[in-house]
Design a protein around this motif. Structure first.
Motif, short mmCIF file in Angstrom:
data_model
loop_
_atom_site.label_atom_id
_atom_site.label_comp_id
_atom_site.label_asym_id
_atom_site.label_seq_id
_atom_site.Cartn_x
_atom_site.Cartn_y
_atom_site.Cartn_z
N CYS A 167 51.22 40.93 27.16
CA CYS A 167 50.24 41.91 26.69
C CYS A 167 50.25 43.19 27.52
N GLY A 168 51.00 43.23 28.60
CA GLY A 168 51.16 44.47 29.34
C GLY A 168 52.02 45.46 28.56
N SER A 169 52.00 46.71 28.96
CA SER A 169 52.69 47.76 28.23
C SER A 169 54.15 47.93 28.63
N GLY A 170 54.64 47.13 29.56
CA GLY A 170 56.03 47.25 29.97
C GLY A 170 56.92 46.26 29.24
N PRO A 171 58.20 46.54 29.09
CA PRO A 171 58.85 47.79 29.50
C PRO A 171 58.67 48.92 28.51
N GLY A 180 43.25 46.35 27.18
CA GLY A 180 42.09 46.37 26.31
C GLY A 180 42.03 45.27 25.27
N PRO A 181 43.05 45.17 24.38
CA PRO A 181 42.95 44.17 23.30
C PRO A 181 42.83 42.73 23.81
N ALA A 206 44.51 46.06 36.30
CA ALA A 206 43.61 45.66 35.23
C ALA A 206 43.75 44.17 34.92
N PHE A 207 44.96 43.63 34.98
CA PHE A 207 45.12 42.21 34.70
C PHE A 207 44.73 41.34 35.89
N ASP A 209 42.11 42.20 37.55
CA ASP A 209 40.67 42.18 37.25
C ASP A 209 40.35 41.04 36.28
N LEU A 210 41.19 40.90 35.24
CA LEU A 210 40.95 39.87 34.23
C LEU A 210 41.03 38.48 34.86
N ALA A 211 42.02 38.29 35.73
CA ALA A 211 42.17 36.99 36.39
C ALA A 211 40.98 36.70 37.30
N GLU A 212 40.44 37.71 37.92
CA GLU A 212 39.28 37.50 38.80
C GLU A 212 38.01 37.20 38.00
N ARG A 213 37.93 37.69 36.77
CA ARG A 213 36.75 37.43 35.93
C ARG A 213 36.83 36.09 35.22
N HIS A 214 38.05 35.61 34.97
CA HIS A 214 38.22 34.39 34.18
C HIS A 214 39.05 33.38 34.96
#
Length: 294
Positions: A167-171, A180-181, A206-207, A209-214
């Motif tokens: 879901c990351g924007s790379g490459p 976001g999605p 940002a990801f 952050d997601l791992a820290e929240r979930h």
């Protein structure tokens, strides 16, 4: 066809030295690709069309690639595939099921696409013993918030079956990549066991952050920290301490065979972070062993 030259025996010895020096029984790689030959050849054609920017290191046939992974000491691996249109996923899942039956060191793998029937074939795959799913938002170019996937995410959350999500924007960014999605998916399905492919490159912070929240969000290391990826998506030095904060949810992934350098480089890159032997042991084996009950 461009191929990186490697000496299989010497590379295998070097890879084995990494995990043996850590006192591990081997490696568990949660992000490897085995798929039907016609599908894999199209993947390779895509990389070949880049004009040598992304040479495929391990272009042998299926048996050769299996022998290489086992020679490296990879005890368990995945057969991740991903559809780019409706009607592909069920067929890919059938192929992957047979592959896992023939190769019990492969974690039974499956995939899905936002289409009518996705809920049913995902539930059937879970019931049949699938251990890991793959969702590729960049290649599939679909919205993970699509209503056709709501029951899919819910089924996986209820079953506790991990899903590796690119879901990351790379490459290359897609219409539904970026944090976001998928963050919205996790908000709707907070018990989903997700493995963020490539640690979310290039949106690492940002990801994290997601791992820290979930507590059920994991990160895989696929291609991250290697010299190749550092050229276009360098991991920020200031974020490295956060990898220790979520140490029990970082998993070895490599993208084998579709990598433009030898397998050893991924291990050397992780060791070069100097996050400690305990961290490295957990990433290379312990975390995945616990996640998959191995």
């Amino acid at each position: 066809m461009t191929r990186v030259s490697t000496d299989a025996d010497s590379e295998s010895a070097a890879v084995r030295a990494v995990w043996r020096d850590l006192g591990l029984p081997g490696l568990i790689d949660v992000h490897t690709h085995f798929m039907p030959d016609n599908v894999l050849n199209k993947v390779w054609d895509h990389f070949d069309a880049l004009g040598g920017l992304w040479p495929i290191t391990y272009r042998g046939d299926g048996d050769e690639r299996l022998a290489l992974l086992r020679g490296f000491g990879v005890r368990h691996f995945t057969a991740l595939s991903y559809p780019h249109r409706p009607g592909m996923a069920a067929w890919l899942n059938e192929w992957a099921c047979g592959f896992a039956d023939r190769n019990p060191d492969c974690l039974r793998s499956a995939t899905f696409y936002p289409e009518p029937g996705a809920r049913d074939y995902v539930a059937a795959a879970v019931d049949a013993g699938t251990r890991v799913f793959k969702a590729h938002l960049q290649v599939g170019r679909y919205d993970p918030r699509d209503p056709l996937l709501s029951d899919v995410w819910g089924t996986l959350a209820d079953a506790g079956t991990p899903v590796v999500v690119h879901c990351g924007s790379g490459p290359e960014a897609g219409p539904f990549t970026g944090p976001g999605p998928f963050t919205e998916v996790m908000r709707e399905h907070p018990r989903l066991t997700a493995v963020i492919a490539h640690a979310g490159a290039p949106e690492y912070g940002a990801f994290l952050d997601l791992a820290e929240r979930h507590e059920r969000v994991h990160l895989d290391t696929t291609m991250v920290f290697t010299a190749f990826t550092e050229l276009w998506a360098p991991f920020p030095d200031e974020e490295l301490p956060r990898l220790k904060d979520v140490a029990e949810r970082v998993l070895l992934g490599t993208d084998f065979p579709n990598i433009p350098y030898p397998y050893l480089e991924q291990l050397q890159a992780l060791a070069g972070l100097d996050l400690g032997a305990d961290w490295l042991r957990a990433v290379l084996y312990g975390n995945a062993a616990r996640l998959f009950g191995l």
